[in-house]
Structure formats: C-alpha cells, structure tokens
Write an enzyme that holds these catalytic residues in place. Sequence first.
Site, PDB file in Angstrom:
ATOM      1  N   ASN A  19      10.330   4.710   3.507  1.00 45.48           N
ATOM      2  CA  ASN A  19      10.093   3.926   4.709  1.00 45.48           C
ATOM      3  C   ASN A  19      11.356   3.164   5.110  1.00 45.48           C
ATOM      4  O   ASN A  19      12.191   2.850   4.261  1.00 45.48           O
ATOM      5  CB  ASN A  19       9.006   2.881   4.421  1.00 45.48           C
ATOM      6  CG  ASN A  19       7.614   3.475   4.363  1.00 45.48           C
ATOM      7  OD1 ASN A  19       6.976   3.685   5.381  1.00 45.48           O
ATOM      8  ND2 ASN A  19       7.150   3.758   3.159  1.00 45.48           N
ATOM      9  N   HIS A  60      10.565   6.609   8.733  1.00 46.57           N
ATOM     10  CA  HIS A  60      11.172   6.739   7.411  1.00 46.57           C
ATOM     11  C   HIS A  60      12.671   6.925   7.590  1.00 46.57           C
ATOM     12  O   HIS A  60      13.120   7.426   8.625  1.00 46.57           O
ATOM     13  CB  HIS A  60      10.567   7.931   6.649  1.00 46.57           C
ATOM     14  CG  HIS A  60       9.246   7.607   6.027  1.00 46.57           C
ATOM     15  ND1 HIS A  60       8.930   7.922   4.731  1.00 46.57           N
ATOM     16  CD2 HIS A  60       8.159   6.961   6.537  1.00 46.57           C
ATOM     17  CE1 HIS A  60       7.700   7.504   4.458  1.00 46.57           C
ATOM     18  NE2 HIS A  60       7.200   6.930   5.532  1.00 46.57           N
ATOM     19  N   ARG A  64       0.836  -1.199   0.000  1.00 49.08           N
ATOM     20  CA  ARG A  64       0.000   0.000   0.000  1.00 49.08           C
ATOM     21  C   ARG A  64       0.879   1.262   0.000  1.00 49.08           C
ATOM     22  O   ARG A  64       1.003   1.952  -1.002  1.00 49.08           O
ATOM     23  CB  ARG A  64      -0.944   0.002   1.228  1.00 49.08           C
ATOM     24  CG  ARG A  64      -2.154   0.893   1.082  1.00 49.08           C
ATOM     25  CD  ARG A  64      -1.900   2.387   1.325  1.00 49.08           C
ATOM     26  NE  ARG A  64      -1.387   2.664   2.663  1.00 49.08           N
ATOM     27  CZ  ARG A  64      -0.948   3.858   3.025  1.00 49.08           C
ATOM     28  NH1 ARG A  64      -0.933   4.882   2.168  1.00 49.08           N
ATOM     29  NH2 ARG A  64      -0.456   4.042   4.239  1.00 49.08           N
ATOM     30  N   ASP A  65       1.546   1.493   1.104  1.00 49.39           N
ATOM     31  CA  ASP A  65       2.336   2.727   1.265  1.00 49.39           C
ATOM     32  C   ASP A  65       3.496   2.764   0.273  1.00 49.39           C
ATOM     33  O   ASP A  65       3.863   3.829  -0.235  1.00 49.39           O
ATOM     34  CB  ASP A  65       2.862   2.777   2.705  1.00 49.39           C
ATOM     35  CG  ASP A  65       3.348   4.147   3.120  1.00 49.39           C
ATOM     36  OD1 ASP A  65       3.233   5.090   2.333  1.00 49.39           O
ATOM     37  OD2 ASP A  65       3.867   4.272   4.246  1.00 49.39           O
ATOM     38  N   CYS A  91       8.914  10.115   0.100  1.00 55.89           N
ATOM     39  CA  CYS A  91       8.512  11.423   0.537  1.00 55.89           C
ATOM     40  C   CYS A  91       8.715  12.363  -0.642  1.00 55.89           C
ATOM     41  O   CYS A  91       9.843  12.566  -1.085  1.00 55.89           O
ATOM     42  CB  CYS A  91       9.422  11.793   1.705  1.00 55.89           C
ATOM     43  SG  CYS A  91       9.533  13.533   2.001  1.00 55.89           S
TER      44      CYS A  91
END
Lengths: 309, 309
Positions: free
Chosen positions: B245, B205, B12-13, B236
């Site tokens: 991450n 992160h 997902r992320d 980011c």
Amino acid sequence: MSRIYFNDVVCRDGFQIEPNFIPTEDKIKLVDELSQCGFAKIEVTSFTSPKAIPMLRDAEEVMGKIKRVPGVEYTVLVPNLRGAERAFESRADEFNLVMSTSETHNLANLRMGREKSFFGLAKVIQYVDGKVPINVSLSTAFGCPMEGDVPQEVVEDYVQRFADLGVRGVTICDTTGMANPAQVSKMAESLQKRFTNLQLTLHFHNTRGMGLANLLAAVQSGITRFDGSLGGLGGCPYAPGASGNISSEDAIHMLDEMGYDTGINIPRLLQLARELPMIVRHDVPGQIAKAGLSCDLHPAPAYVDDLRK
Amino acid sequence: MSRIYFNDVVCRDGFQIEPNFIPTEDKIKLVDELSQCGFAKIEVTSFTSPKAIPMLRDAEEVMGKIKRVPGVEYTVLVPNLRGAERAFESRADEFNLVMSTSETHNLANLRMGREKSFFGLAKVIQYVDGKVPINVSLSTAFGCPMEGDVPQEVVEDYVQRFADLGVRGVTICDTTGMANPAQVSKMAESLQKRFTNLQLTLHFHNTRGMGLANLLAAVQSGITRFDGSLGGLGGCPYAPGASGNISSEDAIHMLDEMGYDTGINIPRLLQLARELPMIVRHDVPGQIAKAGLSCDLHPAPAYVDDLRK
C-alpha cells in the site's frame, strides 16, 4: 505521442557514493549496455581529482573504451579548468558543471562559497569557448537540507547568469528529495516561460517518496528532459536508509505506461536493472526490477481452474 | 485550502499478511494512536472467519477496547452475513465489503466467481438495511496480475450495481500497483461525473513506484478520499520484495507540503511510523520515517563555519 529524453546518471552520480570500488570493465560494460537501451544521454564519469573521488579515478580509461552509439550523448562532470582539459582530451559530448543554489550546501559540498564557484565555472565556460556544449546542474534548487527553503528567485538568478554566459542547458536538481509537485509545477512553468532557448532538465530524488509524483508534475508542465539513475542508486548523506535518485527504470516504465515515447527498450533496461545489485553488491531501491512491469502477468493458482468448472 | 480525507488500513489490510501474530493490545494501542493523529477513518479489523485469517481472530476484542474519538469513523471488513452480524454487535461505524472486478482474481482471492460474490454482498446490503453506512472496495480495478487489463466499463458497471443497491461509498483499488497516472485521471474523472452522490475513495499500491504519482493524478482530478497504510504495510503476493500500500505518512506529507489540509498531526504520525517496525519486527517501506520531513533541517559540517570566515 510526446517524446521524453532521459539521461542516466548511475555511473557518475550513482557510483560516486558507493562504498566498494567498481571495476573499470564493469563501468565500461554498463555504459555500453545503457547505450543499447536507448538513453538520450549518459553521464559517464567525473573529471574530479582522483584523490577526491577514488571511485572515478578511471575516468580517462572509461571514456576511452566505451562504444559510442550515434545519437547518444556522453556527458561528464567537469569541476574546474583542469577537469575541462581532461574532458576535452577524452572527447566528451557535453561538459556538466555543478554548483549549489544554497550557500551552506555549496560550502559543505564544494568547500567554497557560491560566488567563488560561479566565477570558477565562468572561467571554465570561457575556456571551453563554445567548442563543446555546456550544461550546468544547480543543486538544492528545491530546498537545502541545512538552510531549508531556497527561494525560486535565487535559482532563477543563477539560471539567468549561466544563460548569459551561453550555456546550452541547465539541470534543476532536487538534491535531497525536498521538492513537492506543487513547487515543481511552479518552478517548471516559470523557467520555461523565462528561458525559452535553454535546454531544461529536471533531476529528482525519491528520498521522501515524491520522486515520480514530481516527475509527473514536471511532465504535465511541459518538461521533456530528466535525469534518472539505474536502480535508484545515488543518495543523500543526510537521509541514511532512504532512497536516492529516482530510478530510471521506474520513471521510464511509468511514462511508457502513460503513453509517452521514452525511446527506451524497457525489457532490456529491466534486465540491466536486475543485474545492478550484482555489480554494486547490495540491494537497490528501484521497484519494477522486483515487481516486474505492469504488463507482466502471473499464473493463477491451480485451484482457480477447478473453481471455474 | 482543500480538505483531503485519509483512511488508514494498516490494522486490517496491512496486518493481514504479516507473518507474526501481532498482540491484541498492540493493535488496540495502534488504533488509538491513529485516532489521535487525526485520521478521518480507520479500518480496524475484519470479521472474516478466524480460521481464514488468524491474525484478525481478535476482531471483537479490538473493536470492544479501542477508545472511539468523535469524528473518526471506525470501519471493518465484512465478508458475508455472519460477518455483518458480528460487525453489528461490535458497533462498527461502517461496513466495508470487498470483491474483485477481475473474474480470475476473485476466484483466486475469494474462491468464487464475481457474480456469486456480488449476490452474496447484495444479501449483506439487504440485511444491513441502511442501519450502517456501507462501502464497497472493488479490487484490481486498474488491472489484474493474472488477467491483465480490466476494462473501465467493467469497473463502472460494478459501481453502478452497488450504487443501485444504496451503498454510501465505493473504493476503487489498485490492488497490485498496476495503475498509471493517466489511467487514474481517466477513471477518476469518469466516476465523479457519473456517480455524483457516491463517496469515492481511491486505494493505491506502490508496487511499481507509482503510488504517490497516482495519488497526485487523483487529487488533480478532484478525488478527496484515499486509503493509506502506516509504513506502507500490506502487499501483493505476486510481487515479493516490492512495496505494498502507499504509505499513509509519505502520502500525507506530500499533500501537506503541497498545501492541502489533511487534518493530520504529521509529527505525531511520523513518530507512530517510526514505532511500527518494532510492532511488526521488520523494516517497512515508508520513506519519511527514514528521511524525515522536508522541513527537518540538518546541521552543517563543522568545517563550513571555518570556510565562511
């Protein structure tokens, strides 16, 4: 606010494995800029045979032309008696001797057994005779990429033997990034307890991403001296593509954010880190040169102002 | 040996910001392989509008075709009531709601103010009515790249308000890698003292290289649940070129080396991390996939044997 002392090793440990020769004037300029950043120590070069390490064949010229800033120690790698003579002539502030705590790594790296290395270095120490402070860097102290575990007793034995010869300091090196924070705490606590009069420095690599975690563990255990390499240059031939030394700027930025006094002008250091890829002609692993400092703010997208209304 | 629980968020992320669509069958296969590695939780997808995040437009299909392993929780991001309906239909084990603790970041990321987000999520919680456990991920909890500092009281206030609504857990997210270990310890200790019945997860992160140092600080403070992303994917937009991450495999390898029980089959995870660049078609930041485990040994050069004689 606790004071932490950094030794930047990019010009020796970092440059040593670079594929393209770095011009002498670039080296001198970089050392001078590192001096201006406020490093406690700078490892300038190595008095190894120019045939063995052509990159550092200009050791005398670099040492002769840098602008020495009072309060900064200019240290050099000294492999043997001939190196010590050259280092004396160049008026280095400290001689850094090196050997491995793993027999196989010492054979692979220095092409002799540990005992032969030890006695060779003992002769250098005898020859220097207290005229210049000596540091000994002990490689693979947290593990050897060929042998595996290196028992802590073996490392402590070598520290003891060099302490007995009167060296000022010892650097415990995680040469290929095998250390973990639990191991670092154990090592740091034991060494500090046992060797109260020795300057202890820790040298970490970020090969497996644990570099700054290991630094944190060492700081928590009371260690105040660290090696770092601008941009995270310097590496490990056993892990191509992986990071090398911990990046000085990333390490110093973290400690500064935590409230430690590193003595470093961080914006100036960041600027220098951003120039490094131009000097070595490739990307480098350091992160804050890409991401900016934690305190660097970014503008909000334009639509945010409309949404606020 | 303390147990540490990992939630892998790569699907997902991590995938959300990838430029090339990742085929549905690759996603399903990856979730199934993560399940086999022993993750406690896997964030599978997001029930956002397919228009907003085309990468995750196959949320229903992925959730419908993964092989659910008993003991693994399959969590999904739920942005609103419509998302909650879809998540119910897909039988997710947990709904993960998201908002920022910084007003500007919430406006930039979710295009509404924090209070509007809070009340929208409160409605979702009311609608779910305890039928599925709810986690709330609070973004920019250690700092906002546009506003700077986010006071810890603000973060704790949101945790309190969601705890009052009966959520099971809260994830404290360092969305852009601004946290430092001292800040993490302070936050972790305070939250654990105040919210003894809440499942607390930390999400770091590695944007500025501090990811695993922050993880270490959190573990030392007693936190046992973490998000990680295979390969360190996810990033980011304010730090192009920087890491995203923390890499699940690097984080888990470090904790395993320190003696923690992560429940993860590390060689299997490493294999998966090494396959990831083929799936996303670019290099990824994770380090042990390149460097190998600390315990992976390398052969000595051939001349070492001759030297030994």
